[in-house]
Design a protein around this motif. Structure first.
Motif, PDB file in Angstrom:
ATOM      1  N   GLY A  57     -14.832   0.331  -6.791  1.00 50.06           N
ATOM      2  CA  GLY A  57     -15.578   1.426  -6.202  1.00 50.06           C
ATOM      3  C   GLY A  57     -15.396   1.620  -4.718  1.00 50.06           C
ATOM      4  N   VAL A  58     -14.529   0.815  -4.096  1.00 52.53           N
ATOM      5  CA  VAL A  58     -14.336   0.891  -2.648  1.00 52.53           C
ATOM      6  C   VAL A  58     -12.844   0.770  -2.355  1.00 52.53           C
ATOM      7  CG1 VAL A  58     -14.852  -0.170  -0.409  1.00 52.53           C
ATOM      8  CG2 VAL A  58     -16.587  -0.162  -2.216  1.00 52.53           C
ATOM      9  N   ASP A  59     -12.331   1.624  -1.478  1.00 57.93           N
ATOM     10  CA  ASP A  59     -10.938   1.523  -1.045  1.00 57.93           C
ATOM     11  C   ASP A  59     -10.803   0.496   0.074  1.00 57.93           C
ATOM     12  OD1 ASP A  59      -9.289   3.209  -2.571  1.00 57.93           O
ATOM     13  OD2 ASP A  59     -10.110   4.987  -1.581  1.00 57.93           O
ATOM     14  N   ARG A  69       0.837  -1.201   0.000  1.00 56.18           N
ATOM     15  CA  ARG A  69       0.000   0.000   0.000  1.00 56.18           C
ATOM     16  C   ARG A  69       0.873   1.253   0.000  1.00 56.18           C
ATOM     17  NH1 ARG A  69      -3.409  -1.781   5.169  1.00 56.18           N
ATOM     18  NH2 ARG A  69      -1.254  -2.301   5.714  1.00 56.18           N
ATOM     19  N   GLY A  70       0.423   2.248  -0.759  1.00 53.71           N
ATOM     20  CA  GLY A  70       1.162   3.487  -0.840  1.00 53.71           C
ATOM     21  C   GLY A  70       2.362   3.431  -1.767  1.00 53.71           C
ATOM     22  N   THR A  71       2.437   2.391  -2.610  1.00 48.16           N
ATOM     23  CA  THR A  71       3.558   2.255  -3.553  1.00 48.16           C
ATOM     24  C   THR A  71       3.076   2.433  -4.995  1.00 48.16           C
ATOM     25  OG1 THR A  71       3.297  -0.163  -3.709  1.00 48.16           O
ATOM     26  CG2 THR A  71       4.743   0.674  -1.979  1.00 48.16           C
ATOM     27  N   TRP A  72       1.914   3.057  -5.183  1.00 42.40           N
ATOM     28  CA  TRP A  72       1.313   3.275  -6.507  1.00 42.40           C
ATOM     29  C   TRP A  72       0.947   1.943  -7.161  1.00 42.40           C
ATOM     30  CZ3 TRP A  72       6.564   5.808  -7.386  1.00 42.40           C
ATOM     31  CH2 TRP A  72       6.687   6.939  -6.585  1.00 42.40           C
ATOM     32  N   CYS A  73       0.648   0.971  -6.352  1.00 42.84           N
ATOM     33  CA  CYS A  73       0.385  -0.392  -6.818  1.00 42.84           C
ATOM     34  C   CYS A  73      -1.039  -0.500  -7.366  1.00 42.84           C
ATOM     35  CB  CYS A  73       0.580  -1.353  -5.650  1.00 42.84           C
ATOM     36  SG  CYS A  73       0.015  -3.023  -5.942  1.00 42.84           S
ATOM     37  N   VAL A  74      -1.174  -0.982  -8.594  1.00 41.79           N
ATOM     38  CA  VAL A  74      -2.496  -1.094  -9.213  1.00 41.79           C
ATOM     39  C   VAL A  74      -3.381  -2.046  -8.421  1.00 41.79           C
ATOM     40  CG1 VAL A  74      -3.743  -1.867 -11.262  1.00 41.79           C
ATOM     41  CG2 VAL A  74      -1.660  -0.507 -11.520  1.00 41.79           C
ATOM     42  N   GLN A  75      -2.836  -3.180  -8.002  1.00 41.53           N
ATOM     43  CA  GLN A  75      -3.660  -4.169  -7.309  1.00 41.53           C
ATOM     44  C   GLN A  75      -4.163  -3.655  -5.959  1.00 41.53           C
ATOM     45  OE1 GLN A  75      -3.792  -8.905  -6.091  1.00 41.53           O
ATOM     46  NE2 GLN A  75      -1.883  -8.094  -6.858  1.00 41.53           N
ATOM     47  N   TRP A  76      -3.292  -2.981  -5.202  1.00 41.81           N
ATOM     48  CA  TRP A  76      -3.663  -2.547  -3.858  1.00 41.81           C
ATOM     49  C   TRP A  76      -4.188  -1.114  -3.837  1.00 41.81           C
ATOM     50  CZ3 TRP A  76      -3.396  -5.433   0.733  1.00 41.81           C
ATOM     51  CH2 TRP A  76      -2.882  -6.723   0.593  1.00 41.81           C
ATOM     52  N   ASP A  77      -3.437  -0.187  -4.393  1.00 38.67           N
ATOM     53  CA  ASP A  77      -3.828   1.225  -4.317  1.00 38.67           C
ATOM     54  C   ASP A  77      -4.892   1.598  -5.338  1.00 38.67           C
ATOM     55  OD1 ASP A  77      -1.991   1.638  -2.274  1.00 38.67           O
ATOM     56  OD2 ASP A  77      -0.371   2.156  -3.662  1.00 38.67           O
ATOM     57  N   GLY A  78      -5.021   0.804  -6.393  1.00 39.44           N
ATOM     58  CA  GLY A  78      -5.994   1.116  -7.435  1.00 39.44           C
ATOM     59  C   GLY A  78      -7.263   0.302  -7.360  1.00 39.44           C
ATOM     60  N   VAL A  79      -7.498  -0.365  -6.245  1.00 42.42           N
ATOM     61  CA  VAL A  79      -8.649  -1.262  -6.163  1.00 42.42           C
ATOM     62  C   VAL A  79      -9.975  -0.514  -6.305  1.00 42.42           C
ATOM     63  CG1 VAL A  79      -8.869  -1.199  -3.631  1.00 42.42           C
ATOM     64  CG2 VAL A  79      -9.574  -3.247  -4.885  1.00 42.42           C
ATOM     65  N   ALA A  80     -10.024   0.726  -5.835  1.00 41.71           N
ATOM     66  CA  ALA A  80     -11.272   1.492  -5.919  1.00 41.71           C
ATOM     67  C   ALA A  80     -11.620   1.850  -7.353  1.00 41.71           C
ATOM     68  CB  ALA A  80     -11.177   2.761  -5.075  1.00 41.71           C
ATOM     69  N   ASP A  81     -10.616   1.923  -8.221  1.00 44.79           N
ATOM     70  CA  ASP A  81     -10.878   2.263  -9.619  1.00 44.79           C
ATOM     71  C   ASP A  81     -11.778   1.232 -10.285  1.00 44.79           C
ATOM     72  OD1 ASP A  81      -9.275   4.469  -9.306  1.00 44.79           O
ATOM     73  OD2 ASP A  81      -7.488   3.511 -10.150  1.00 44.79           O
ATOM     74  N   LYS A 117     -15.117  -7.582   2.262  1.00 45.39           N
ATOM     75  CA  LYS A 117     -14.038  -6.622   2.041  1.00 45.39           C
ATOM     76  C   LYS A 117     -12.888  -7.219   1.220  1.00 45.39           C
ATOM     77  CE  LYS A 117     -16.336  -3.803   4.672  1.00 45.39           C
ATOM     78  NZ  LYS A 117     -17.169  -2.739   4.067  1.00 45.39           N
ATOM     79  N   VAL A 118     -13.255  -7.990   0.191  1.00 43.08           N
ATOM     80  CA  VAL A 118     -12.249  -8.534  -0.712  1.00 43.08           C
ATOM     81  C   VAL A 118     -12.609  -8.162  -2.149  1.00 43.08           C
ATOM     82  CG1 VAL A 118     -11.594 -10.463   0.772  1.00 43.08           C
ATOM     83  CG2 VAL A 118     -13.415 -10.768  -0.918  1.00 43.08           C
ATOM     84  N   ALA A 119     -11.589  -8.079  -3.003  1.00 39.60           N
ATOM     85  CA  ALA A 119     -11.777  -7.797  -4.424  1.00 39.60           C
ATOM     86  C   ALA A 119     -11.301  -9.001  -5.216  1.00 39.60           C
ATOM     87  CB  ALA A 119     -10.996  -6.554  -4.828  1.00 39.60           C
ATOM     88  N   THR A 144      -6.595  -9.557  -7.622  1.00 43.57           N
ATOM     89  CA  THR A 144      -7.096  -9.078  -8.905  1.00 43.57           C
ATOM     90  C   THR A 144      -6.045  -9.146 -10.012  1.00 43.57           C
ATOM     91  OG1 THR A 144      -6.585  -6.823  -8.146  1.00 43.57           O
ATOM     92  CG2 THR A 144      -8.833  -7.612  -7.828  1.00 43.57           C
ATOM     93  N   ILE A 145      -5.457  -8.016 -10.344  1.00 50.42           N
ATOM     94  CA  ILE A 145      -4.547  -7.937 -11.484  1.00 50.42           C
ATOM     95  C   ILE A 145      -3.411  -8.947 -11.321  1.00 50.42           C
ATOM     96  CG2 ILE A 145      -3.095  -6.136 -10.470  1.00 50.42           C
ATOM     97  CD1 ILE A 145      -2.929  -4.882 -13.291  1.00 50.42           C
ATOM     98  N   SER A 146      -2.935  -9.483 -12.445  1.00 52.69           N
ATOM     99  CA  SER A 146      -2.022 -10.624 -12.350  1.00 52.69           C
ATOM    100  C   SER A 146      -0.564 -10.194 -12.179  1.00 52.69           C
ATOM    101  CB  SER A 146      -2.169 -11.542 -13.567  1.00 52.69           C
ATOM    102  OG  SER A 146      -1.936 -10.833 -14.763  1.00 52.69           O
ATOM    103  N   ASP A 147      -0.277  -9.627 -11.006  1.00 49.78           N
ATOM    104  CA  ASP A 147       1.094  -9.589 -10.536  1.00 49.78           C
ATOM    105  C   ASP A 147       1.114 -10.249  -9.159  1.00 49.78           C
ATOM    106  OD1 ASP A 147       0.089  -7.672  -8.793  1.00 49.78           O
ATOM    107  OD2 ASP A 147       1.438  -6.076  -9.414  1.00 49.78           O
ATOM    108  N   MET A 148       2.309 -10.563  -8.658  1.00 46.42           N
ATOM    109  CA  MET A 148       2.432 -11.299  -7.406  1.00 46.42           C
ATOM    110  C   MET A 148       2.840 -10.370  -6.268  1.00 46.42           C
ATOM    111  SD  MET A 148       4.197 -14.910  -8.650  1.00 46.42           S
ATOM    112  CE  MET A 148       5.586 -14.204  -9.577  1.00 46.42           C
TER     113      MET A 148
END
Length: 408
Positions: free
Chosen positions: A39-41, A24-36, A366-368, A47-51
């Motif tokens: 719709g919920v932070d 979190r807080g590293t501009w990470c699409v999977q974690w920081d971009g989940v609301a995109d 509270k999971v995506a 989600t996205i396929s990185d590890m």
């Protein structure tokens, strides 16, 4: 047990995959971009396929050494350190004798796909894909104004029917397949190659998941299939072998996609020259990211043990999910994928509504987790298990509770 599995068992202890790293807080699409997307932070994302693992320590050491040099100027991929590393990987991993003169470079696999589609198709023409379909393919094809034509996985009659259409110009393979994790057999690939040649369609094989094939299955590079169909004429391109390209990267297997960088193999010399012209002039991408080259070289020269170890660890995650689902919902009869760290789960036997399940997972659990409709397959889920065991257990527990709630 395969040699790769034996190596994994003997080397897993060298690497730590259990420690949770806060992304979190590293501009990470999977974690920081989940609301995109959801719709919920603050959701726990699968989600996205990185590890969620650090990349191989051998790669990190090479990156640190390159940074210590202090100069990060323009660079070239057409040098022996990179080319020989790719050839070494193909030789040791797949038993393939790779002609490095066929290699090309690009900023990403999807960028390479876009360039090849622009070379080999015109607006309005058909691009054939297997369904369910990786959403990046759909966006690339439709974004270029081409027509996306899906055929069900394994339906040869439907595949030939689509390829036989006069305006069907390209077959895009995902090998191994995303999102299902299916590994194509050599016989299946030969059949698809023959259909494409018969109907004059080019083949683009995205092999970015190839290094993550699990024990009992074997990845066959499409270049080998294309060469076998060439009949000894030329170098596997042109009319005899058909138009074809492989696009791939070490970034998926070794978890450094943010460094960018991919490479490809293009059969026909004229097509290779045209691709490079487009990249170096029209796209202005003559100089690749130096840290991407550094990471690729280190991964392919020194990272095999780490990859075998992380693959073994993910196999444990997949087995844990299979055990939980079998205990809670035996009617699913779920088995782990043949490749990758993405669990593709068919929930249709439970008769649950996808939208209702997503509401429960997001609002209560509270999971995506990616719904199957993203890939054109409502009723499925894609669960990313490239993560520490504790996170994987939390994810499957949330899914089980969510399914119980919706069914009740």
């Amino acid at each position: 047990m395969s040699e790769g599995a034996r190596n994994a068992v003997s080397t897993t202890a060298r690497y730590d995959f259990d420690t949770v790293i806060d992304r979190r807080g590293t501009w990470c699409v999977q974690w920081d971009g989940v609301a995109d997307r959801f719709g919920v932070d603050g959701l726990l994302p699968f989600t996205i396929s990185d590890m969620d693992f650090e990349t191989a320590p051998e790669v990190l050491a090479a990156l640190r050494a390159r940074l210590d040099h202090g100069v990060l100027g323009y660079t070239t991929w057409q040098q022996d350190d990179f080319l020989s590393a790719v050839a070494h990987w193909y030789g040791t991993r797949y038993g393939a004798d790779l002609d490095t003169g066929r290699l090309v470079y690009g900023p990403s696999v999807l960028s390479q796909l876009s360039q090849l589609l622009q070379m080999w198709t015109s607006e309005g023409e058909g691009v054939v894909v297997h369904t369910p379909t990786y959403d990046g393919f759909r966006k690339a094809v439709l974004g270029l104004g081409r027509e996306l034509r899906g055929v069900p996985l394994g339906d040869t009659e439907a595949l030939e029917r689509e390829l036989s259409r006069a305006d069907a110009k390209v077959l895009v393979l995902c090998s191994p397949h995303n999102p299902t994790g299916r590994v194509w057999t050599e016989a299946e690939l030969r059949e698809m190659a023959e259909l494409a040649r018969r109907h004059g369609a080019a083949v683009i094989s995205d092999e970015i998941h190839a290094d993550f094939v699990h024990d009992g299955h074997v990845h066959v590079p499409y270049a080998r299939i294309a060469d076998a169909g060439d009949g000894g004429v030329g170098d596997g391109g042109g009319p005899a072998g058909g138009r074809w390209a492989v696009i791939t990267s070490a970034s998926k297997s070794f978890n450094f996609p943010a460094l960018t960088g991919s490479y490809g193999i293009i059969g026909d010399p004229a097509d290779r020259a045209e691709y490079l012209r487009r990249m170096e002039t029209a796209e202005g991408l003559a100089s690749p990211a130096v840290l991407s080259l550094t990471a690729h070289i280190a991964a392919y020269r020194e990272g095999a043990a780490w990859l075998d170890a992380v693959r073994a660890y993910v196999t444990g995650n997949l087995a844990m999910v299979a055990e939980r689902l079998d205990a809670e919902f035996p009617e699913l009869a779920w088995v782990p994928p043949q490749a990758g760290y993405l669990a593709w789960i068919d929930l249709r036997p439970l008769g649950v509504d996808e939208e209702a399940l997503q509401r429960v997972l997001i609002e209560r659990e509270k999971v995506a987790i990616m719904p199957g409709s993203v890939y054109g397959a409502p009723g499925f889920l894609r669960l990313n298990l490239g993560c520490p065991r504790s996170k994987a257990e939390a994810g499957v527990s949330a899914l089980v509770r969510g399914l119980r709630t919706v069914r009740a």
